[in-house]
Write a protein that holds these residues in place. Structure first.
Motif, mmCIF file in Angstrom:
data_model
loop_
_atom_site.group_PDB
_atom_site.id
_atom_site.type_symbol
_atom_site.label_atom_id
_atom_site.label_comp_id
_atom_site.label_asym_id
_atom_site.label_seq_id
_atom_site.Cartn_x
_atom_site.Cartn_y
_atom_site.Cartn_z
ATOM 1 N N ASN A 137 0.841 -1.187 0.000
ATOM 2 C CA ASN A 137 0.000 0.000 0.000
ATOM 3 C C ASN A 137 0.881 1.244 0.000
ATOM 4 O O ASN A 137 1.487 1.591 1.012
ATOM 5 C CB ASN A 137 -0.921 0.023 1.218
ATOM 6 C CG ASN A 137 -1.891 1.184 1.185
ATOM 7 O OD1 ASN A 137 -1.770 2.086 0.358
ATOM 8 N ND2 ASN A 137 -2.858 1.171 2.090
ATOM 9 N N PRO A 138 0.958 1.961 -1.132
ATOM 10 C CA PRO A 138 1.810 3.148 -1.223
ATOM 11 C C PRO A 138 1.223 4.368 -0.510
ATOM 12 O O PRO A 138 1.878 5.395 -0.417
ATOM 13 C CB PRO A 138 1.899 3.394 -2.729
ATOM 14 C CG PRO A 138 0.584 2.912 -3.236
ATOM 15 C CD PRO A 138 0.251 1.699 -2.385
ATOM 16 N N ASN A 139 0.004 4.253 0.010
ATOM 17 C CA ASN A 139 -0.643 5.371 0.688
ATOM 18 C C ASN A 139 -0.247 5.490 2.156
ATOM 19 O O ASN A 139 -0.473 6.522 2.773
ATOM 20 C CB ASN A 139 -2.166 5.236 0.590
ATOM 21 C CG ASN A 139 -2.635 5.362 -0.827
ATOM 22 O OD1 ASN A 139 -2.669 6.454 -1.381
ATOM 23 N ND2 ASN A 139 -2.974 4.237 -1.444
ATOM 24 N N ILE A 140 0.348 4.444 2.712
ATOM 25 C CA ILE A 140 0.640 4.437 4.143
ATOM 26 C C ILE A 140 1.576 5.574 4.531
ATOM 27 O O ILE A 140 1.314 6.292 5.507
ATOM 28 C CB ILE A 140 1.203 3.065 4.572
ATOM 29 C CG1 ILE A 140 0.113 1.994 4.429
ATOM 30 C CG2 ILE A 140 1.730 3.115 6.008
ATOM 31 C CD1 ILE A 140 0.580 0.567 4.657
ATOM 32 N N GLU A 141 2.656 5.767 3.802
ATOM 33 C CA GLU A 141 3.600 6.838 4.130
ATOM 34 C C GLU A 141 2.899 8.196 4.115
ATOM 35 O O GLU A 141 3.044 9.000 5.049
ATOM 36 C CB GLU A 141 4.773 6.837 3.159
ATOM 37 C CG GLU A 141 5.772 7.947 3.440
ATOM 38 C CD GLU A 141 6.909 7.996 2.432
ATOM 39 O OE1 GLU A 141 8.053 8.121 2.877
ATOM 40 O OE2 GLU A 141 6.640 7.905 1.211
ATOM 41 N N LEU A 142 2.129 8.477 3.073
ATOM 42 C CA LEU A 142 1.427 9.745 2.958
ATOM 43 C C LEU A 142 0.433 9.918 4.104
ATOM 44 O O LEU A 142 0.357 10.990 4.716
ATOM 45 C CB LEU A 142 0.718 9.849 1.606
ATOM 46 C CG LEU A 142 -0.190 11.059 1.395
ATOM 47 C CD1 LEU A 142 0.557 12.369 1.606
ATOM 48 C CD2 LEU A 142 -0.816 11.000 0.008
ATOM 49 N N LEU A 143 -0.339 8.890 4.410
ATOM 50 C CA LEU A 143 -1.309 8.986 5.501
ATOM 51 C C LEU A 143 -0.612 9.285 6.824
ATOM 52 O O LEU A 143 -1.074 10.130 7.602
ATOM 53 C CB LEU A 143 -2.127 7.692 5.599
ATOM 54 C CG LEU A 143 -3.113 7.470 4.449
ATOM 55 C CD1 LEU A 143 -3.609 6.029 4.437
ATOM 56 C CD2 LEU A 143 -4.275 8.450 4.540
ATOM 57 N N VAL A 170 -7.960 11.600 9.888
ATOM 58 C CA VAL A 170 -8.334 10.676 8.809
ATOM 59 C C VAL A 170 -9.485 9.832 9.336
ATOM 60 O O VAL A 170 -9.327 9.066 10.290
ATOM 61 C CB VAL A 170 -7.139 9.797 8.371
ATOM 62 C CG1 VAL A 170 -7.571 8.855 7.243
ATOM 63 C CG2 VAL A 170 -5.960 10.673 7.935
ATOM 64 N N LEU A 171 -10.645 9.994 8.702
ATOM 65 C CA LEU A 171 -11.877 9.366 9.162
ATOM 66 C C LEU A 171 -12.448 8.446 8.080
ATOM 67 O O LEU A 171 -12.590 8.857 6.926
ATOM 68 C CB LEU A 171 -12.913 10.441 9.497
ATOM 69 C CG LEU A 171 -12.449 11.511 10.492
ATOM 70 C CD1 LEU A 171 -13.364 12.717 10.448
ATOM 71 C CD2 LEU A 171 -12.378 10.941 11.884
ATOM 72 N N VAL A 205 -4.658 1.527 8.609
ATOM 73 C CA VAL A 205 -3.429 2.209 8.978
ATOM 74 C C VAL A 205 -3.656 2.788 10.373
ATOM 75 O O VAL A 205 -4.718 3.358 10.659
ATOM 76 C CB VAL A 205 -3.108 3.330 7.958
ATOM 77 C CG1 VAL A 205 -1.969 4.210 8.446
ATOM 78 C CG2 VAL A 205 -2.791 2.738 6.590
ATOM 79 N N GLU A 206 -2.675 2.627 11.235
ATOM 80 C CA GLU A 206 -2.793 3.116 12.604
ATOM 81 C C GLU A 206 -3.079 4.617 12.605
ATOM 82 O O GLU A 206 -2.432 5.387 11.890
ATOM 83 C CB GLU A 206 -1.503 2.842 13.380
ATOM 84 C CG GLU A 206 -1.612 3.150 14.847
ATOM 85 C CD GLU A 206 -0.374 2.776 15.627
ATOM 86 O OE1 GLU A 206 -0.147 3.397 16.664
ATOM 87 O OE2 GLU A 206 0.364 1.878 15.175
ATOM 88 N N GLY A 207 -4.076 5.019 13.392
ATOM 89 C CA GLY A 207 -4.447 6.418 13.490
ATOM 90 C C GLY A 207 -5.725 6.768 12.750
ATOM 91 O O GLY A 207 -6.322 7.818 13.000
#
Length: 177
Positions: free
Chosen positions: A117-123, A133-134, A151-153
Motif C-alpha cells: 500500500n503506497p498510501n501508508i507513508e502519505l497517511l 483521517v476518518l 493504517v494506525e491512526g
C-alpha cells in the motif's frame, strides 16, 4: 468535431503534464508529497485560518498513491509557502466508497491487491501534520473492514455523513473534488 477533439486532447495533455511540471515542487512542510507552484495571492497570509474537510470516495489504482489524499499535502504545502502558519490549517480527510481500500494496513492491502500500500507513508505524514483521517463506518461495514485492518491512526466514524455533520459543527467547510 475537430474542435471538440482538439480541446479534449489539450485538456488531457494539460492534466497529464500537471503531474511533473518543472515549476511545481513539494515542501516547505511536506517534502515527499504535495507538489505546488507559487502563485500570487492578496487574500492569503499570516492571518488566514482554514478548517476544511476533504471528502474522498474515489480509490486509487492498485499500487498507486491516491491523488486526492495527496491534495491535502498540496493544500498544506502551498498555504504554508504563502505565509499561513501551520497551526492555522486544520484538515480532515473523510473517506468512503472504494477509497477505503487505500486506508488498509499493508498486510490487508496485500491480500486485496497483491501489492504494497503506497498510501501508508502519505497517511502517516498527514496525520503527523494534524490531519484527521476518518473512515465511514457504513463503508467499513459494506467492505467488511475491521478497525485493526486500517493504517494506525485512522478513525472509524458512524458514517461519512456523520463525520461531515460533526466537523461542520466545529466550523469546517467542505472542499469539493
Amino acid at each position: 468535431m475537430r474542435r471538440i477533439i482538439f480541446i479534449s486532447l489539450l485538456l488531457f495533455s494539460v492534466q497529464a503534464a500537471a503531474v511533473d511540471l518543472p515549476n511545481f515542487a513539494s515542501g516547505p512542510l511536506i517534502n515527499e508529497y504535495g507538489k505546488h507552484t507559487a502563485a500570487p495571492s492578496t487574500s492569503v497570509g499570516e492571518s488566514s485560518k482554514f478548517k476544511i474537510a476533504f471528502d474522498v470516495a474515489k480509490g486509487a489504482e492498485a499500487g498507486e498513491v491516491n491523488r486526492q489524499f495527496d491534495s491535502l499535502a498540496r493544500f498544506i504545502n502551498m498555504h504554508v509557502a504563502a505565509g499561513v502558519p501551520k497551526e492555522n490549517i486544520e484538515l480532515a480527510l473523510i473517506v468512503h466508497g472504494r477509497a477505503s481500500m487505500d486506508l488498509l494496513d499493508n498486510v490487508t492491502y496485500q491480500k486485496v491487491h497483491s501489492k504494497d500500500n503506497p498510501n501508508i507513508e502519505l497517511l502517516n505524514i498527514l496525520m503527523k501534520n494534524q490531519v484527521q483521517v476518518l473512515l465511514c463506518g457504513q463503508t467499513a461495514g459494506a467492505y467488511e473492514i475491521r478497525p485493526e485492518q486500517l493504517v494506525e491512526g485512522v478513525i472509524v466514524e458512524l458514517s461519512a455523513m456523520t463525520a461531515h455533520a460533526l466537523l461542520q459543527q466545529q466550523g469546517y467547510t467542505v472542499n469539493p473534488f
